[in-house]
Scaffold this motif. Sequence first.
Motif, mmCIF file in Angstrom:
data_model
loop_
_atom_site.group_PDB
_atom_site.id
_atom_site.type_symbol
_atom_site.label_atom_id
_atom_site.label_comp_id
_atom_site.label_asym_id
_atom_site.label_seq_id
_atom_site.Cartn_x
_atom_site.Cartn_y
_atom_site.Cartn_z
ATOM 1 N N CYS A 171 -24.448 -19.863 -20.095
ATOM 2 C CA CYS A 171 -23.596 -19.755 -21.282
ATOM 3 C C CYS A 171 -24.293 -18.902 -22.335
ATOM 4 N N GLN A 212 -11.695 -22.199 -18.390
ATOM 5 C CA GLN A 212 -12.756 -22.116 -17.390
ATOM 6 C C GLN A 212 -12.090 -22.226 -16.022
ATOM 7 N N PHE A 223 -16.732 -15.798 -24.959
ATOM 8 C CA PHE A 223 -15.669 -16.704 -25.371
ATOM 9 C C PHE A 223 -14.572 -16.716 -24.310
ATOM 10 N N ALA A 255 -16.008 -18.505 -32.778
ATOM 11 C CA ALA A 255 -16.156 -19.877 -32.281
ATOM 12 C C ALA A 255 -15.293 -20.872 -33.046
ATOM 13 N N SER A 268 -9.671 -25.759 -29.495
ATOM 14 C CA SER A 268 -10.985 -25.586 -30.108
ATOM 15 C C SER A 268 -11.953 -25.190 -29.008
ATOM 16 N N TYR A 269 -13.140 -24.762 -29.394
ATOM 17 C CA TYR A 269 -14.152 -24.422 -28.398
ATOM 18 C C TYR A 269 -15.138 -25.559 -28.246
ATOM 19 N N GLN A 312 -8.477 -27.786 -24.477
ATOM 20 C CA GLN A 312 -7.053 -27.498 -24.641
ATOM 21 C C GLN A 312 -6.212 -28.263 -23.617
ATOM 22 N N GLN A 330 -11.788 -30.583 -21.443
ATOM 23 C CA GLN A 330 -13.009 -29.763 -21.472
ATOM 24 C C GLN A 330 -13.493 -29.557 -20.041
ATOM 25 N N ASN A 333 -18.535 -22.542 -25.689
ATOM 26 C CA ASN A 333 -17.555 -21.504 -26.045
ATOM 27 C C ASN A 333 -16.437 -21.371 -25.010
ATOM 28 N N ASN A 334 -16.147 -22.460 -24.315
ATOM 29 C CA ASN A 334 -14.968 -22.547 -23.467
ATOM 30 C C ASN A 334 -14.005 -23.543 -24.097
ATOM 31 N N PRO A 335 -12.703 -23.292 -23.996
ATOM 32 C CA PRO A 335 -11.746 -24.062 -24.787
ATOM 33 C C PRO A 335 -11.583 -25.514 -24.371
ATOM 34 N N GLN A 362 -11.037 -18.093 -22.292
ATOM 35 C CA GLN A 362 -9.669 -18.543 -22.578
ATOM 36 C C GLN A 362 -9.365 -19.823 -21.805
#
Length: 387
Positions: free
Chosen positions: A132, A141, A137, A329, A341-342, A350, A378, A346-348, A139
């Motif tokens: 990482c 994973q 950043f 970020a 959010s991250y 969501q 996550q 730095n992966n979302p 969108q």
Amino acid sequence: MFKPKHAVLAAVLCSALVAQAADPVKVGIALDISGPFAAAGAEARDGFDLAIETLGGKLGGQPAEFLKTDFAGNPEQANQLVTRYLQRDKIDFFTGPIASNSALAVGPALFAAKVPFISSNPGPSQFAGKQCNPFFFGQYQNDTYDEAAGKFANEKGYKNMVIIAPNYPAGKDHLNGFKRIYSGALKDEIYTKVGQIDYAAEIAQIRAAKPDAVFFFLPGGMGINFIKQYIGGGLKEIPLVAPGFSADQDVIQAVGEPMLGLYNTAHWTHDLPLPANAAFVSAFRKKYDGRYPTVYAAMAYDAIMAMDAAVRDVGGKLDDRAAVAKALAKPSFKSVRGEFSYGANNNPVQNYYLRVVEKDAEGKLTNKLVGTVMEKHQDAYVGECAL
């Protein structure tokens, strides 16, 4: 009062300051509009172009230059392209590749130069975990789409399945994600060549295994050929389940009616009831002859909007790369996917949704939102990230 030579010096300094202020924000975009990911690459290009047009060719209200170059999905060519972007063009942001192997190839040079890499698609596990970086950043994973698909397969009661994907980093991530959540038995795990067009041998393997269902990650042209041959091979009674990349609008348009009823998972769908998404979809369909956008187009659009917000949030001071990364970020733009959010990598964090291919009110085949499979999800690699 200035002496003449002072006046000349002042004029020169003023001109230099004006020239400096006028320097555009430079964005390097690696396009996949030829090669094995050409269909997906064309969708991403259209999403980029719409975002650039929507923003009037600016970022954060500042003039911007968008350098778009096709590298044909070749990681080696991608490396050469990024070297040129960094050394000659002095880019401020980078985005564009479709494939994870290309992202992994170019990441180290971008990170060393502290140039933010805003992914417009790939989310390799390496960049979510031990490799990482504060300048990458995602969108999504890679595994997460398939974790959602695995949960759906469990809920459908599929006791045994065959899973299939191309043999490259994203293919392995996608199958690993499915296996992480799926609780049934795997009758076979098949890896194909990237860009493969003939699936007769794999379909024979599936026929012999007699699974309850098949999970496949075969984006773009690979998925188009696989589904056509799968149905043509008489396997229509064995349901297909996919991440959205294998059942998006580009595939639907090419395959047609056999796509009806195919369930797939994604972090976005064109009928999410959100103002920002409705505006994006409407503008996209108006610009591109009524065509629905794909996930690739939506992510490309969001990538540009993320840059726009970051430039605005740092007041255009792009030389402070750490500040730019911190702004990225903490996204302040209205994403087409809704609130996100991250995580620490730095992966979302969501939502992931279930979609099914049906006909819309106009009789066009498209994905329709069924419901939410995972909320504020996550990825599984965040604990390996040392950021």
